[in-house]
Scaffold this motif. Structure first.
Motif: not given
Length: 194
Positions: A143, A168, A173, A177
């Motif tokens: 991300k 991330k 989900n 991290t």
């Protein structure tokens, strides 16, 4: 004559499958003695996970690094060809972590062990005892701001490394991290998550 040799072979097979000769019962006490002789309790042990194909046998193995060598600690013969899965990886890692629970552990592995679920299991289940460095595939998503990009799209100059903290990784989900080191060597980019 052939019947006798077949009978001997079956006796040897039965002997080798005795519960008393299982790796944890027979081999682990020897491993514990070896590790205690070579490493102090303040040492950080580097464990290497790898899978190898030896003739027609597919072996998942975990070893301890010592003087530029990998000393086998535990292994599992897989009943299939190709890459191992998370359950098989945990089955090899878990008993070794129990055996070496008095030590700080660093686990290293190549791209076969890139799974974010393996990272999540190691991070969640073994806090403060186990650290890990798992090589990632170029197709792994990271991300950046509000959108994801693949690691292959990440801009890094040749011969340089960039450390990205608390990233991330993947679009899945609830896996937390991770720190990511991106290193570009000649034509390839190597990526490691920890």
């Amino acid at each position: 004559m052939q019947i006798q040799s077949e009978s001997k072979r079956k006796h040897i097979q039965r002997f080798l499958t005795l519960k008393e000769l299982s790796l944890p019962i027979f081999w682990f006490p020897l491993v514990r003695i070896m590790v205690e002789e070579v490493f102090s309790f303040t040492s950080e042990l580097i464990l290497i996970i790898d899978r190898t194909q030896w003739q027609n046998t597919n072996i998942l193995m975990i070893s301890v690094a010592w003087k530029k060598r990998a000393l086998p600690i535990y292994w599992k013969i897989l009943d299939h060809k190709g890459a191992s899965n998370l359950i098989e990886q945990q089955a090899v890692i878990r008993p070794v972590l129990r055996l070496l629970k008095r030590y700080k552990i660093m686990i290293t592995a190549d791209r076969e062990f890139h799974s974010i679920f393996l990272s999540h299991w190691l991070k969640k289940s073994h806090k403060n005892q186990v650290y890990f460095v798992l090589r990632q595939r170029k197709s792994t998503s990271i991300k950046q701001g509000k959108k994801y990009c693949q690691l292959s799209e990440f801009k890094v100059k040749f011969g340089t490394a960039k450390l990205l903290l608390n990233q991330k990784i993947t679009k899945i989900n609830k896996v937390g991290t991770y720190n990511l080191l991106v290193y570009k060597k000649q034509k390839d980019i190597d990526n490691y998550v920890s």
